[in-house]
Write a protein that holds these residues in place. Structure first.
Motif, PDB file in Angstrom:
ATOM      1  N   LYS A   1       0.840  -1.190   0.000  1.00 40.80           N
ATOM      2  CA  LYS A   1       0.000   0.000   0.000  1.00 40.80           C
ATOM      3  C   LYS A   1       0.879   1.245   0.000  1.00 40.80           C
ATOM      4  O   LYS A   1       1.700   1.437   0.886  1.00 40.80           O
ATOM      5  CB  LYS A   1      -0.896   0.006   1.240  1.00 40.80           C
ATOM      6  N   SER A   2       0.693   2.069  -1.023  1.00 39.15           N
ATOM      7  CA  SER A   2       1.349   3.371  -1.071  1.00 39.15           C
ATOM      8  C   SER A   2       0.275   4.416  -0.813  1.00 39.15           C
ATOM      9  O   SER A   2      -0.870   4.073  -0.518  1.00 39.15           O
ATOM     10  CB  SER A   2       2.033   3.586  -2.421  1.00 39.15           C
ATOM     11  N   ASP A   3       0.608   5.675  -0.953  1.00 42.43           N
ATOM     12  CA  ASP A   3      -0.351   6.745  -0.671  1.00 42.43           C
ATOM     13  C   ASP A   3      -1.656   6.608  -1.448  1.00 42.43           C
ATOM     14  O   ASP A   3      -2.725   6.831  -0.911  1.00 42.43           O
ATOM     15  CB  ASP A   3       0.272   8.118  -0.972  1.00 42.43           C
ATOM     16  N   ASP A   4      -1.560   6.222  -2.709  1.00 41.57           N
ATOM     17  CA  ASP A   4      -2.756   6.216  -3.542  1.00 41.57           C
ATOM     18  C   ASP A   4      -2.992   4.918  -4.307  1.00 41.57           C
ATOM     19  O   ASP A   4      -3.785   4.872  -5.242  1.00 41.57           O
ATOM     20  CB  ASP A   4      -2.677   7.373  -4.536  1.00 41.57           C
TER      21      ASP A   4
ATOM     22  N   ARG B   1       6.294   0.174  -3.949  1.00 40.56           N
ATOM     23  CA  ARG B   1       6.948   0.651  -2.739  1.00 40.56           C
ATOM     24  C   ARG B   1       5.846   1.050  -1.768  1.00 40.56           C
ATOM     25  O   ARG B   1       4.798   1.516  -2.185  1.00 40.56           O
ATOM     26  CB  ARG B   1       7.810   1.873  -3.031  1.00 40.56           C
ATOM     27  N   GLY B   2       6.080   0.870  -0.472  1.00 42.33           N
ATOM     28  CA  GLY B   2       5.096   1.263   0.523  1.00 42.33           C
ATOM     29  C   GLY B   2       5.039   0.256   1.654  1.00 42.33           C
ATOM     30  O   GLY B   2       5.985  -0.481   1.916  1.00 42.33           O
ATOM     31  N   GLU B   3       3.890   0.224   2.323  1.00 44.66           N
ATOM     32  CA  GLU B   3       3.694  -0.670   3.464  1.00 44.66           C
ATOM     33  C   GLU B   3       3.187  -2.025   2.976  1.00 44.66           C
ATOM     34  O   GLU B   3       2.188  -2.102   2.263  1.00 44.66           O
ATOM     35  CB  GLU B   3       2.678  -0.068   4.431  1.00 44.66           C
ATOM     36  N   VAL B   4       3.892  -3.092   3.373  1.00 39.15           N
ATOM     37  CA  VAL B   4       3.480  -4.440   2.998  1.00 39.15           C
ATOM     38  C   VAL B   4       2.440  -4.915   4.016  1.00 39.15           C
ATOM     39  O   VAL B   4       2.708  -4.956   5.215  1.00 39.15           O
ATOM     40  CB  VAL B   4       4.677  -5.407   2.947  1.00 39.15           C
ATOM     41  N   LEU B   5       1.261  -5.241   3.503  1.00 40.30           N
ATOM     42  CA  LEU B   5       0.149  -5.687   4.342  1.00 40.30           C
ATOM     43  C   LEU B   5       0.015  -7.199   4.221  1.00 40.30           C
ATOM     44  O   LEU B   5      -0.201  -7.724   3.126  1.00 40.30           O
ATOM     45  CB  LEU B   5      -1.139  -5.003   3.897  1.00 40.30           C
ATOM     46  N   PHE B   6       0.162  -7.875   5.345  1.00 41.67           N
ATOM     47  CA  PHE B   6       0.092  -9.336   5.387  1.00 41.67           C
ATOM     48  C   PHE B   6      -1.320  -9.774   5.739  1.00 41.67           C
ATOM     49  O   PHE B   6      -2.010  -9.101   6.505  1.00 41.67           O
ATOM     50  CB  PHE B   6       1.071  -9.876   6.429  1.00 41.67           C
ATOM     51  N   PRO B   7      -1.775 -10.931   5.222  1.00 40.63           N
ATOM     52  CA  PRO B   7      -3.088 -11.434   5.601  1.00 40.63           C
ATOM     53  C   PRO B   7      -3.108 -11.812   7.084  1.00 40.63           C
ATOM     54  O   PRO B   7      -2.055 -12.098   7.671  1.00 40.63           O
ATOM     55  CB  PRO B   7      -3.296 -12.641   4.691  1.00 40.63           C
TER      56      PRO B   7
ATOM     57  N   GLY C   1      12.214   0.772  -0.204  1.00 40.48           N
ATOM     58  CA  GLY C   1      11.019   1.546   0.110  1.00 40.48           C
ATOM     59  C   GLY C   1       9.862   0.724   0.637  1.00 40.48           C
ATOM     60  O   GLY C   1       8.709   1.115   0.495  1.00 40.48           O
ATOM     61  N   LEU C   2      10.160  -0.421   1.273  1.00 41.68           N
ATOM     62  CA  LEU C   2       9.126  -1.303   1.787  1.00 41.68           C
ATOM     63  C   LEU C   2       9.173  -1.355   3.310  1.00 41.68           C
ATOM     64  O   LEU C   2      10.243  -1.519   3.890  1.00 41.68           O
ATOM     65  CB  LEU C   2       9.313  -2.710   1.223  1.00 41.68           C
TER      66      LEU C   2
ATOM     67  N   ARG D   1       5.900  -9.527  -9.484  1.00 38.02           N
ATOM     68  CA  ARG D   1       6.982  -8.535  -9.515  1.00 38.02           C
ATOM     69  C   ARG D   1       7.829  -8.461  -8.257  1.00 38.02           C
ATOM     70  O   ARG D   1       8.962  -8.018  -8.294  1.00 38.02           O
ATOM     71  CB  ARG D   1       6.388  -7.136  -9.746  1.00 38.02           C
ATOM     72  N   LEU D   2       7.262  -8.833  -7.097  1.00 35.86           N
ATOM     73  CA  LEU D   2       7.960  -8.589  -5.846  1.00 35.86           C
ATOM     74  C   LEU D   2       7.690  -9.711  -4.857  1.00 35.86           C
ATOM     75  O   LEU D   2       6.550 -10.154  -4.705  1.00 35.86           O
ATOM     76  CB  LEU D   2       7.480  -7.255  -5.249  1.00 35.86           C
ATOM     77  N   VAL D   3       8.766 -10.144  -4.168  1.00 33.54           N
ATOM     78  CA  VAL D   3       8.668 -11.138  -3.099  1.00 33.54           C
ATOM     79  C   VAL D   3       9.363 -10.563  -1.875  1.00 33.54           C
ATOM     80  O   VAL D   3      10.478 -10.034  -1.980  1.00 33.54           O
ATOM     81  CB  VAL D   3       9.352 -12.467  -3.499  1.00 33.54           C
ATOM     82  N   VAL D   4       8.712 -10.670  -0.713  1.00 34.56           N
ATOM     83  CA  VAL D   4       9.327 -10.260   0.547  1.00 34.56           C
ATOM     84  C   VAL D   4       9.537 -11.491   1.414  1.00 34.56           C
ATOM     85  O   VAL D   4       8.836 -12.498   1.273  1.00 34.56           O
ATOM     86  CB  VAL D   4       8.476  -9.203   1.297  1.00 34.56           C
TER      87      VAL D   4
END
Length: 184
Positions: free
Chosen positions: A77-80, A172-178, A143-144, A120-123
Motif C-alpha cells: 500500500k502506497s499513498d494512492d 513501494r510502501g507498506e506491505v500488508l500481510f493477511p 522503500g518497503l 513482480r515482488l517477493v518479501v
C-alpha cells in the motif's frame, strides 16, 4: 539406474497436506510447543484468498515429500495505490534431508514459478546470508515497510524480472500481510 535418488520439484497437491504438515512440524520443532506456529500458518493460509496454489512448492526426494517453500499473496500500500506482491515463508526441509541443497532447490522453484506468473515482488523475513543467494536485499532500502521493518537486515525483498518490458518499477510502501501472519 539403481542407487539413484531423484529430486522432483512441483506444486503442492491436496494429497500432500499431511506430508507438508510433518515436514513443517519437524523442521520447526521446539521443546516448548507441541505444534510449531508455522504448521498453523500454512493451514490457515491454505483456506484464505492469499493462497496461490501454483506457488506452494514441495521437494520430493526419493518419492518422499521432504521440502517446502510457500509464496502467498500480500499487498503493498502506497499513498494512492495498492499493488499485489508475495511473501515467502515458511521454507522447510525435513531434518534428515538437510544440507544437500533441497531448501535452495525448492525456494528457487517457487521463485521461478512466481516469475512465470508475472509476479513482480517477493518479501521475506529470514537469514540474509541464506536469502542473498536468490537475490534478496534489504526491503527498507527498496522503500518497503512492515511490522518487521525494525529488524533491519532480515526484512528482505526480491524484485522479479518484469513479464513485459513496458512494466514500471516494483511497488513501494507498506506491505500488508493477511491475518494468519499475525499469529507467527
Amino acid at each position: 539406474m539403481p542407487g539413484v535418488t531423484t529430486l522432483r520439484l512441483r506444486p503442492e497437491d491436496p494429497a500432500d497436506t499431511g506430508a507438508v504438515r510433518r515436514v513443517l512440524a519437524a523442521a520447526f520443532a521446539r521443546p516448548d510447543v507441541t505444534t510449531p506456529p508455522e504448521v498453523g500458518l500454512v493451514d490457515e493460509l491454505r483456506g484464505s484468498d492469499a493462497w496461490v496454489p501454483e506457488l506452494a512448492m514441495v521437494a520430493e526426494y526419493g518419492g518422499e515429500v521432504v521440502g517446502y517453500a510457500l509464496l502467498t499473496r500480500v499487498r503493498v500500500k502506497s499513498d494512492d495505490h495498492v499493488a499485489p506482491a508475495l511473501a515467502l515463508g515458511p521454507v522447510a526441509v525435513a531434518p534428515h534431508r538437510r544440507r544437500i541443497g533441497l531448501g535452495t532447490a525448492v525456494v528457487q522453484a517457487a521463485i521461478e514459478a512466481a516469475t512465470e506468473l508475472g509476479e513482480r515482488l517477493v518479501v521475506v523475513l529470514g537469514d540474509p546470508a541464506y536469502y542473498h543467494r536468490f537475490g534478496f536485499g534489504r526491503a527498507d532500502r527498496m522503500g518497503l515497510t512492515s511490522p518487521w521493518s525494525g529488524l533491519g537486515d532480515p526484512w528482505q525483498a526480491l524484485v522479479l524480472p518484469p513479464a513485459t518490458s513496458g512494466e514500471g518499477p516494483p511497488p513501494r510502501g507498506e506491505v500488508l500481510f493477511p491475518p494468519p501472519w499475525s499469529k507467527v
